[in-house]
Design a protein around this motif. Structure first.
Motif, PDB file in Angstrom:
ATOM      1  N   ALA A  29      -2.612  -7.895  -1.525  1.00  0.00           N
ATOM      2  CA  ALA A  29      -2.003  -7.685  -2.802  1.00  0.00           C
ATOM      3  C   ALA A  29      -3.075  -7.003  -3.703  1.00  0.00           C
ATOM      4  O   ALA A  29      -4.405  -7.141  -3.537  1.00  0.00           O
ATOM      5  CB  ALA A  29      -1.551  -8.964  -3.481  1.00  0.00           C
ATOM      6  N   LEU A 215       3.958   2.736   0.538  1.00  0.00           N
ATOM      7  CA  LEU A 215       4.082   1.574   1.496  1.00  0.00           C
ATOM      8  C   LEU A 215       2.956   1.729   2.393  1.00  0.00           C
ATOM      9  O   LEU A 215       2.789   2.741   3.039  1.00  0.00           O
ATOM     10  CB  LEU A 215       5.376   2.473   2.343  1.00  0.00           C
ATOM     11  CG  LEU A 215       5.943   1.068   3.243  1.00  0.00           C
ATOM     12  CD1 LEU A 215       6.270  -0.120   2.722  1.00  0.00           C
ATOM     13  CD2 LEU A 215       6.931   1.691   4.176  1.00  0.00           C
ATOM     14  N   ARG A 219       2.498  -1.730   7.122  1.00  0.00           N
ATOM     15  CA  ARG A 219       3.829  -2.425   7.122  1.00  0.00           C
ATOM     16  C   ARG A 219       5.101  -1.220   7.193  1.00  0.00           C
ATOM     17  O   ARG A 219       6.149  -1.363   7.013  1.00  0.00           O
ATOM     18  CB  ARG A 219       4.432  -2.708   5.527  1.00  0.00           C
ATOM     19  CG  ARG A 219       3.615  -3.907   5.068  1.00  0.00           C
ATOM     20  CD  ARG A 219       4.313  -4.881   4.231  1.00  0.00           C
ATOM     21  NE  ARG A 219       4.735  -4.484   2.921  1.00  0.00           N
ATOM     22  CZ  ARG A 219       4.289  -4.386   1.799  1.00  0.00           C
ATOM     23  NH1 ARG A 219       3.080  -5.096   1.525  1.00  0.00           N
ATOM     24  NH2 ARG A 219       4.728  -3.573   0.758  1.00  0.00           N
ATOM     25  N   GLU A 235      15.972  -2.133   1.481  1.00  0.00           N
ATOM     26  CA  GLU A 235      15.131  -2.892   0.296  1.00  0.00           C
ATOM     27  C   GLU A 235      13.753  -2.581   0.724  1.00  0.00           C
ATOM     28  O   GLU A 235      13.201  -2.542   1.742  1.00  0.00           O
ATOM     29  CB  GLU A 235      15.341  -4.289   0.307  1.00  0.00           C
ATOM     30  CG  GLU A 235      16.667  -4.786  -0.228  1.00  0.00           C
ATOM     31  CD  GLU A 235      16.894  -6.395  -0.481  1.00  0.00           C
ATOM     32  OE1 GLU A 235      16.046  -6.881  -0.034  1.00  0.00           O
ATOM     33  OE2 GLU A 235      18.255  -6.548  -0.702  1.00  0.00           O
ATOM     34  N   VAL A 236      13.170  -1.729  -0.431  1.00  0.00           N
ATOM     35  CA  VAL A 236      11.764  -1.119  -0.060  1.00  0.00           C
ATOM     36  C   VAL A 236      10.946  -1.767  -1.022  1.00  0.00           C
ATOM     37  O   VAL A 236      11.066  -1.842  -2.128  1.00  0.00           O
ATOM     38  CB  VAL A 236      11.906   0.518  -0.353  1.00  0.00           C
ATOM     39  CG1 VAL A 236      10.383   0.856   0.153  1.00  0.00           C
ATOM     40  CG2 VAL A 236      12.688   1.029   0.410  1.00  0.00           C
ATOM     41  N   ASN A 237       9.840  -2.433  -0.612  1.00  0.00           N
ATOM     42  CA  ASN A 237       8.879  -3.234  -1.231  1.00  0.00           C
ATOM     43  C   ASN A 237       7.518  -2.348  -1.322  1.00  0.00           C
ATOM     44  O   ASN A 237       6.867  -2.253  -0.158  1.00  0.00           O
ATOM     45  CB  ASN A 237       8.611  -4.421  -0.759  1.00  0.00           C
ATOM     46  CG  ASN A 237       7.666  -5.350  -1.253  1.00  0.00           C
ATOM     47  OD1 ASN A 237       7.265  -5.131  -2.602  1.00  0.00           O
ATOM     48  ND2 ASN A 237       7.618  -6.514  -0.978  1.00  0.00           N
ATOM     49  N   LEU A 238       7.313  -1.631  -2.504  1.00  0.00           N
ATOM     50  CA  LEU A 238       6.117  -0.539  -2.562  1.00  0.00           C
ATOM     51  C   LEU A 238       4.772  -1.450  -3.011  1.00  0.00           C
ATOM     52  O   LEU A 238       5.057  -2.116  -4.110  1.00  0.00           O
ATOM     53  CB  LEU A 238       6.479   0.457  -3.053  1.00  0.00           C
ATOM     54  CG  LEU A 238       7.658   1.309  -2.647  1.00  0.00           C
ATOM     55  CD1 LEU A 238       8.059   2.601  -3.434  1.00  0.00           C
ATOM     56  CD2 LEU A 238       7.449   1.832  -1.033  1.00  0.00           C
ATOM     57  N   GLU A 239       3.690  -0.995  -3.056  1.00  0.00           N
ATOM     58  CA  GLU A 239       2.579  -1.274  -3.724  1.00  0.00           C
ATOM     59  C   GLU A 239       2.152  -0.331  -4.693  1.00  0.00           C
ATOM     60  O   GLU A 239       2.614   0.891  -4.247  1.00  0.00           O
ATOM     61  CB  GLU A 239       1.436  -1.738  -2.690  1.00  0.00           C
ATOM     62  CG  GLU A 239       1.770  -2.522  -1.518  1.00  0.00           C
ATOM     63  CD  GLU A 239       1.425  -3.975  -1.955  1.00  0.00           C
ATOM     64  OE1 GLU A 239       0.944  -4.341  -3.103  1.00  0.00           O
ATOM     65  OE2 GLU A 239       2.350  -4.782  -1.494  1.00  0.00           O
TER      66      GLU A 239
END
Ligand code: PAZ
Length: 342
Positions: A29, A215, A219, A235-239
């Motif tokens: 994170a 991304l 992952r 569902e896309v979880n981007l940094e």
């Protein structure tokens, strides 16, 4: 001696042999030294060493033979792949007009240009004839069983052709591609470190639209995401992409003049955001522009606190004057003053 012609790198094909690699630790994170962590958690593109050789050769050629100032122009939008064998990716609007057009005006003003661009976006000189609603064959005509340039376009094409030949014959333009945000970041890092030998004769003109989110490789699925497996939803979880401008300014190219762009869509926050960028990264110039009016007006925000607008007049718009023909001489003036005052 003129260096060998550049190799053809292609950045738009995924590197399947580096598909999902579980030996790379998971991307953590967001933390303080995200820029450095990024490079330990993401693999460089396999072609990078060859590309670095080309860039070194180009810079050394100009150091030895022409003593030109060198500008790195970045151009076009980065993609964010969602799969390693990439079927889907997130992209943005940038066509590379600002970058390709600016590169031409830098060349006209005697700079050697490294053009770091999104593969298949607009290129200096060919931009006049590619990506238009015309097919390239519309520029041709048949005369006595031979193909000729349609006289309607011939005069203008001759001007563009001469400038293109001049750039080519003087070995003043090196074009290198990227497609993904990872390729862009690795290439920017490498090129900027190589360019440091040019010291203050270098400009970074960062007109590319670089994604703020990505991304992590750790992952990224190897194969095409299957809609049946996720109940039809994606569902896309981007940094957040780490802020590389601080590394560029402080570590990679501390001697160069750095020009970044700030794009907004809301007029009321443009100047504030440009000033924030200048305060945060402590570089020399932010050029602010709005998506809606970027081809007609931009604002120069400098550490002196002055904001200076460049706006095309109605007359200039009707004559199709390109705003980059006004932006680049102003940037060069700032570069010259900056070299003299250093
Ligand atoms: O490529 P283009 O000519 O369509 O757009 C140019 C631009 C708006 C991408 C450029 O002027 C810019 O603002 N680049 C930086 C974008 C940003 O990351 O804020």
């Amino acid at each position: 001696m003129t260096p060998a012609p550049p190799k053809n790198f292609h950045t738009s094909n995924p590197e399947t042999e580096t598909a999902i690699d579980r030996t790379i630790p998971d991307f953590p994170a967001a933390q303080l030294s995200d820029e450095d962590k990024y490079f330990t958690h993401h693999k460089p593109p396999s072609y990078l060493p060859d590309l670095e050789d080309e860039v070194k050769e180009f810079i050394e050629y100009h150091q030895r033979n022409t003593h030109k100032r060198i500008v790195l122009v970045t151009s076009g939008g980065t993609t964010v792949p969602l799969e390693n064998n990439t079927v889907r990716f997130i992209d943005n609007f940038s066509a590379g007009t600002r970058g390709a057009t600016s590169a031409e005006y830098f060349l006209e003003n005697g700079y050697a240009v490294i053009f770091l661009h999104r593969e298949f976006s607009l290129l200096p000189y060919s931009r006049h004839y590619s990506h238009t609603t015309n097919c390239f064959l519309d520029y041709m005509t048949e005369v006595n069983n031979k193909v000729e340039i349609n006289p309607q376009f011939a005069d203008e094409m001759l001007i563009v052709l001469r400038k293109y030949k001049q750039a080519k014959e003087s070995n003043s333009l090196l074009s290198i591609p990227f497609t993904t945000v990872n390729q862009y970041l690795y290439t920017l890092k490498s090129v900027s470190q190589i360019m440091e030998i040019v010291e203050k004769k270098a400009i970074f003109f960062l007109a590319a639209a670089v994604s703020d989110f990505f991304l992590p490789q750790s992952r990224m699925p190897t194969h095409k995401i299957q809609s049946q497996e996720s109940g039809g939803k994606l569902e896309v979880n981007l940094e957040p992409v780490p802020k590389f401008l601080s590394r560029l300014v402080d570590n990679w190219a501390p001697s160069a003049l750095i020009v970044s762009f700030k794009l907004e869509t809301d007029n009321s926050i443009l100047i504030k955001k440009a000033k924030n960028a200048l305060d945060r990264y402590q570089h020399q110039l932010v050029i602010g522009n709005l998506l809606q009016t970027r081809k007609k007006e931009v604002v120069f925000v400098t550490p002196s606190g002055e904001n200076s607008w460049i706006k095309l007049t109605d007359d200039q718009i009707s004559k199709e004057v390109e705003i980059e023909s006004l932006i680049i001489p102003r940037v060069i003036e700032i570069h010259t003053q900056w070299i003299e005052n250093k």
